[in-house]
Design a protein around this motif. Sequence first.
Motif, PDB file in Angstrom:
ATOM      1  N   ARG A 251      -5.943  46.786 -34.734  1.00  0.00           N
ATOM      2  CA  ARG A 251      -7.208  47.423 -34.366  1.00  0.00           C
ATOM      3  C   ARG A 251      -7.213  48.931 -34.639  1.00  0.00           C
ATOM      4  O   ARG A 251      -8.196  49.605 -34.374  1.00  0.00           O
ATOM      5  CB  ARG A 251      -7.520  47.136 -32.905  1.00  0.00           C
ATOM      6  N   GLY A 252      -6.087  49.465 -35.182  1.00  0.00           N
ATOM      7  CA  GLY A 252      -6.073  50.852 -35.633  1.00  0.00           C
ATOM      8  C   GLY A 252      -5.161  51.784 -34.868  1.00  0.00           C
ATOM      9  O   GLY A 252      -4.803  52.848 -35.374  1.00  0.00           O
ATOM     10  N   GLU A 253      -4.780  51.429 -33.630  1.00  0.00           N
ATOM     11  CA  GLU A 253      -3.901  52.306 -32.869  1.00  0.00           C
ATOM     12  C   GLU A 253      -2.431  52.091 -33.263  1.00  0.00           C
ATOM     13  O   GLU A 253      -2.070  51.090 -33.860  1.00  0.00           O
ATOM     14  CB  GLU A 253      -4.047  52.050 -31.362  1.00  0.00           C
ATOM     15  N   GLN A 254      -1.626  53.087 -32.881  1.00  0.00           N
ATOM     16  CA  GLN A 254      -0.175  53.015 -33.034  1.00  0.00           C
ATOM     17  C   GLN A 254       0.443  53.261 -31.656  1.00  0.00           C
ATOM     18  O   GLN A 254      -0.143  53.946 -30.809  1.00  0.00           O
ATOM     19  CB  GLN A 254       0.339  54.081 -34.004  1.00  0.00           C
ATOM     20  N   LEU A 255       1.642  52.745 -31.469  1.00  0.00           N
ATOM     21  CA  LEU A 255       2.321  52.907 -30.184  1.00  0.00           C
ATOM     22  C   LEU A 255       3.802  53.146 -30.411  1.00  0.00           C
ATOM     23  O   LEU A 255       4.454  52.397 -31.144  1.00  0.00           O
ATOM     24  CB  LEU A 255       2.136  51.661 -29.319  1.00  0.00           C
ATOM     25  N   MET A 256       4.322  54.211 -29.810  1.00  0.00           N
ATOM     26  CA  MET A 256       5.762  54.441 -29.739  1.00  0.00           C
ATOM     27  C   MET A 256       6.167  54.410 -28.279  1.00  0.00           C
ATOM     28  O   MET A 256       5.508  55.029 -27.434  1.00  0.00           O
ATOM     29  CB  MET A 256       6.125  55.796 -30.353  1.00  0.00           C
ATOM     30  N   LEU A 257       7.233  53.680 -27.976  1.00  0.00           N
ATOM     31  CA  LEU A 257       7.766  53.744 -26.621  1.00  0.00           C
ATOM     32  C   LEU A 257       9.258  53.475 -26.663  1.00  0.00           C
ATOM     33  O   LEU A 257       9.769  52.846 -27.582  1.00  0.00           O
ATOM     34  CB  LEU A 257       7.044  52.775 -25.681  1.00  0.00           C
ATOM     35  N   PHE A 258       9.950  53.991 -25.660  1.00  0.00           N
ATOM     36  CA  PHE A 258      11.387  53.733 -25.563  1.00  0.00           C
ATOM     37  C   PHE A 258      11.817  53.680 -24.109  1.00  0.00           C
ATOM     38  O   PHE A 258      11.217  54.294 -23.231  1.00  0.00           O
ATOM     39  CB  PHE A 258      12.209  54.778 -26.329  1.00  0.00           C
ATOM     40  N   ARG A 259      12.888  52.930 -23.903  1.00  0.00           N
ATOM     41  CA  ARG A 259      13.564  52.860 -22.612  1.00  0.00           C
ATOM     42  C   ARG A 259      15.026  53.221 -22.834  1.00  0.00           C
ATOM     43  O   ARG A 259      15.718  52.591 -23.632  1.00  0.00           O
ATOM     44  CB  ARG A 259      13.478  51.448 -22.027  1.00  0.00           C
ATOM     45  N   VAL A 260      15.490  54.283 -22.158  1.00  0.00           N
ATOM     46  CA  VAL A 260      16.899  54.640 -22.204  1.00  0.00           C
ATOM     47  C   VAL A 260      17.562  54.047 -20.965  1.00  0.00           C
ATOM     48  O   VAL A 260      17.193  54.379 -19.839  1.00  0.00           O
ATOM     49  CB  VAL A 260      17.102  56.165 -22.244  1.00  0.00           C
ATOM     50  N   ARG A 261      18.514  53.144 -21.181  1.00  0.00           N
ATOM     51  CA  ARG A 261      19.131  52.423 -20.075  1.00  0.00           C
ATOM     52  C   ARG A 261      20.236  53.252 -19.416  1.00  0.00           C
ATOM     53  O   ARG A 261      20.904  54.045 -20.071  1.00  0.00           O
ATOM     54  CB  ARG A 261      19.696  51.086 -20.573  1.00  0.00           C
ATOM     55  N   GLN A 262      20.433  53.012 -18.114  1.00  0.00           N
ATOM     56  CA  GLN A 262      21.411  53.749 -17.328  1.00  0.00           C
ATOM     57  C   GLN A 262      22.485  52.796 -16.799  1.00  0.00           C
ATOM     58  O   GLN A 262      22.271  51.594 -16.683  1.00  0.00           O
ATOM     59  CB  GLN A 262      20.724  54.457 -16.158  1.00  0.00           C
ATOM     60  N   LYS A 263      23.636  53.371 -16.468  1.00  0.00           N
ATOM     61  CA  LYS A 263      24.755  52.578 -15.983  1.00  0.00           C
ATOM     62  C   LYS A 263      24.430  51.851 -14.688  1.00  0.00           C
ATOM     63  O   LYS A 263      24.968  50.783 -14.417  1.00  0.00           O
ATOM     64  CB  LYS A 263      25.982  53.478 -15.778  1.00  0.00           C
ATOM     65  N   ASP A 264      23.531  52.396 -13.870  1.00  0.00           N
ATOM     66  CA  ASP A 264      23.197  51.775 -12.589  1.00  0.00           C
ATOM     67  C   ASP A 264      22.128  50.692 -12.722  1.00  0.00           C
ATOM     68  O   ASP A 264      21.667  50.143 -11.718  1.00  0.00           O
ATOM     69  CB  ASP A 264      22.746  52.830 -11.582  1.00  0.00           C
ATOM     70  N   GLY A 265      21.734  50.386 -13.952  1.00  0.00           N
ATOM     71  CA  GLY A 265      20.726  49.348 -14.166  1.00  0.00           C
ATOM     72  C   GLY A 265      19.320  49.860 -14.304  1.00  0.00           C
ATOM     73  O   GLY A 265      18.411  49.115 -14.668  1.00  0.00           O
ATOM     74  N   GLY A 266      19.090  51.129 -14.013  1.00  0.00           N
ATOM     75  CA  GLY A 266      17.764  51.697 -14.163  1.00  0.00           C
ATOM     76  C   GLY A 266      17.503  52.111 -15.605  1.00  0.00           C
ATOM     77  O   GLY A 266      18.258  51.783 -16.517  1.00  0.00           O
ATOM     78  N   GLY A 267      16.422  52.854 -15.790  1.00  0.00           N
ATOM     79  CA  GLY A 267      16.103  53.297 -17.139  1.00  0.00           C
ATOM     80  C   GLY A 267      15.015  54.352 -17.136  1.00  0.00           C
ATOM     81  O   GLY A 267      14.234  54.470 -16.182  1.00  0.00           O
TER      82      GLY A 267
END
Length: 354
Positions: A251-267
């Motif tokens: 539909r024309g949009e673009q998306l960038m996303l990222f998740r940086v993971r942590q040792k404690d299970g979070g991000g």
Amino acid sequence: MKIKALCCAALLLLSACDKTPAPETSFAGLGSEAADFTQVVPGKVFSFPEDHGPHPGFRIEWWYVTANLKDAQGNLFGVQWTLFRNALKAGPTQPGWHASTVWLGHAAAPPPPRHYAAERLARGGVGQAGAQAVPFNAWIDDWNFATQPGAATPLADMQLKASGAQFAYDLRLTSNRPLVLQGDKGYSRKSDQGQASYYYSQPFFTANGSVSLDGQVYQVSGPAWLDREWSSQPLAASQTGWDWFSLHLDRGEQLMLFRVRQKDGGGYLTGTWIDAQGHTETLHNADIQLTPLTRTKIDGRSIPTRWSLKIPGKHLDITTEAVNQKAWMNLGIPYWEGPVKFEGGVGYLEMTGY
């Protein structure tokens, strides 16, 4: 964020070159202290074409291109091209073999069920690898990403070339759209502790050209994406790897996303929504619902190759699937990277630290 990644591989190779053990902290040592190098701080004013070229005061940077391609028969292909500049130590760059810079190149073509990848390593200062802003060129050996001769605007008309033992590609990338500054006007945070990079993209490239696989040549076309990042310490010591998406919506949009993971299970989860005109909106953790659905066993590891992605505020609810689940980059530092598809678009996914 693509922390574009694999600078991780470069850093370990650098450590070997410098005969210094790689740090134990963070993924591939990317969270190690870099106080002697130039630091990433908010408020930078980007300057083009200068910022297309190298930034010697920083420890690491990369030029990274991915493309989602299709031939006339509808067969899906993907290509990746990355060049990393890595400083072994802070301070002025020396000429010739005294240069304290190492360059690393990664290239891949992952058509299912195969996945072909190659890497190149070069010491700086002797012309084997490098980058320049005007006319723009980034190269290592005979791999290169360069402005076409006579092009009026940098990054508007490009040639991208690489090859390995079983693959090669030669693509022309064009765009008349604006560059996109990621994060806060190009200041891209990677943790709650303040780690960050300078980061911009050209998500509006159209690629046309050829991909050769096992001696057979395919004429292909499709959307492509450039990421440019530089930093000196892009991760916190507690971060173990990342999942990075770049998506082209029909539909024309673009998306960038990222998740940086942590040792404690979070991000640490963030992204950028890019509308059809190139206007951006930063997405935060509360805006994004990202869930791995299906895992694939690769090289003794469990890799999430199918994901649920929801951004309610943008009426986006998709499931991304790997075009080739076995898109494993079995290089100096192994990681997963390959094209993905979903109802309403295509994209690329990179996953490290698994």
